[in-house]
Structure formats: C-alpha cells, structure tokens
Design an enzyme around this catalytic site. Structure first.
Site, short mmCIF file in Angstrom:
data_model
loop_
_atom_site.label_atom_id
_atom_site.label_comp_id
_atom_site.label_asym_id
_atom_site.label_seq_id
_atom_site.Cartn_x
_atom_site.Cartn_y
_atom_site.Cartn_z
N ALA A 46 -31.23 46.94 12.95
CA ALA A 46 -31.13 45.86 13.80
C ALA A 46 -29.50 45.28 13.73
CB ALA A 46 -31.95 44.68 13.83
N GLU A 47 -29.20 44.97 12.40
CA GLU A 47 -27.71 44.70 12.37
C GLU A 47 -27.21 44.97 10.95
OE1 GLU A 47 -28.29 41.85 15.69
OE2 GLU A 47 -29.74 42.24 14.05
N THR A 48 -26.00 45.30 11.11
CA THR A 48 -25.12 45.41 9.99
C THR A 48 -24.10 44.18 9.70
OG1 THR A 48 -25.11 47.76 9.99
CG2 THR A 48 -23.36 47.00 8.69
#
Length: 262
Positions: A46-48
C-alpha cells in the site's frame, strides 16, 4: 548501483500477517522521484515510506505502487518503529516533516506508538450515485474531507459485508472512500477503498482516522475512542480527538529486514 536497507513492518497490529504492511527505506539523501516511485511499485505494498535525516529530525515521503500521496498513517507508524528500534532515535516524540502535510510527530511508550496528525475537516456532502450503486445501498450520512468521502452506515455487519463494484468506486473523484458504522466491541469500525491510488482496499488506514475520529467523537460524545478496521488482515487503533490534531495509537512488528540494489 546503490544498496538501500529496507524494512517491511506490519503496522496497527501486534502480530505478523496482521495490520497493514509498509516498506521503509532510510536514505542518506533523497533519490529521484522516478526512482522512489519505481521502488514503491516494485515493493507492491500500500505504501513505501522514504525518510532522510535532517538535523535531529527526519523528512518523510510516501509512495503507493502508482503515486506519491499527501499523508499515510500506517507507513509513518512503521517508519517511526524502524527509527526507534533499529536506529536508536534519541528523542521522544520523533519529529517527521512532510512537504505535503507539515509536521508529524510519533511518540512511543512501551510497545505502543502514537501518531500526532492534523485533523481532517468534514463537510456534509451529497452521496455520489456511483457509490450508492457500488455499495448496493445509500448510507445514512455522507461527508467529504480533504481527500476522501466518509459514508456512515447503520451496523458493523453492513460494513463487514460490503463487496463494492471497484470500477464504480474508481469513477468517483477522491483519494478513497471510507465506510464506517458503530462497532460491537469497539466504538466504531471502518473499511477503506482507494483504487485511484492503486490499492483496491487498504488493510488499515491511519490517515482515514483523521476523518473518522472527529466524526465519531462528536457523535459519541467522547474524546478517546477504540476502533477496528475490518479488512481481511484487520487492525486495531485507539484514537483521541484533540481539536486541530488527532492522536492515533497502535503497535507494529517487523516482518523482514533486507537490502535492495538499485
């Protein structure tokens, strides 16, 4: 060729394979936007989160597989967990500076980490017809925040049972769609659908709770609330409404540490 240490952390949970996984890259200096986006896409989470030390503080940015986003709660929690645990960050709270969301702080007490985020501002909104069709029914109330719609339903069972038409959700101009209802064992439950940023359903969304907390605080008449996000992985949060700021508390665990070559 650069070698970059990478950590994958499950946020808003006390066990691996729960909560929301985020990758964290601690950099000596900023990479190009193009390269950070490619890393976000390759990680396919979903996010880095990318962080760079500036004096005693850090700067932070967040990338989904397809875009850079203005604010991400679970990846900020994961980044703070990494900096406290693996880099022995000395100050508590940790200060993180975002180009898009200003100063963010994360404090730790034992295993718990508390995000200090700006509160979203909600306005009553008409429900887009596409969302009524996508979810199969109209919500009791609809609000629009800075980036997301909030649809409020009657029961936890409704929220848990939704299988929306993602193509219709994607047609609505918003970062994401929050659906929420009173909880049975917690104050409120939610889910978050955000296909426009490359994620069909986000497992646990810290930033969505900057929208949910002021709504449920006013509705329930209490400042401190317990919350659960009802994705397949699920996540638990404690939220506190402080007016212009919101505290969002949860735990995190390491899934992996490694190194990438780019």
């Amino acid at each position: 060729m650069k070698r970059i240490k990478l950590y994958q952390v499950d946020a808003f949970t006390d066990k691996v394979f729960g909560g929301n996984p985020a990758a964290v890259c601690v950099l000596d200096e900023w990479l190009s936007d193009e390269l950070m986006q490619k890393i976000g896409n390759e990680n396919n989470l979903a996010e880095t989160a990318f962080v760079v030390k500036t004096g005693e503080d850090y700067e932070i940015r967040w990338f989904t597989p397809t875009v850079e986003v203005d604010l991400c709660g679970h990846a900020t929690l994961a980044a703070a967990y990494v900096l406290f645990r693996y880099y022995n960050h000395p100050t508590n709270p940790l200060k993180l500076h975002s180009r898009r969301s200003g100063l963010l702080q994360v404090a730790h007490a034992g295993e718990e980490l508390t995000l200090d985020f700006p509160t979203d501002v909600l306005e009553t909104a008409a429900t887009p017809e596409a969302l009524i069709t996508a979810f199969g029914k109209a919500p009791q109330e609809t609000y629009k925040g800075k980036t997301d719609y909030l649809l409020v339903f009657q029961s936890e069972e409704e929220v848990a049972g939704f299988n929306p038409d993602i193509n219709l959700v994607n047609s609505v101009p918003a970062r994401g769609i929050i659906v929420s209802a009173p909880g049975k064992e917690v104050d409120f439950v939610s889910r978050f659908f955000c296909p426009q940023v490359g994620i069909t359903e986000d497992p646990v969304t810290g930033s969505a709770h900057t929208t949910l907390t002021p709504y449920w605080s006013e509705r329930l008449g209490k400042k401190k609330l317990t919350a659960k996000q009802l994705s397949a992985r699920q996540g638990n949060l404690t939220c506190e409404y402080l007016g212009e700021r919101v505290n969002i508390t949860g735990k995190a665990v390491t899934y992996l540490t490694g190194e990438i070559e780019v």
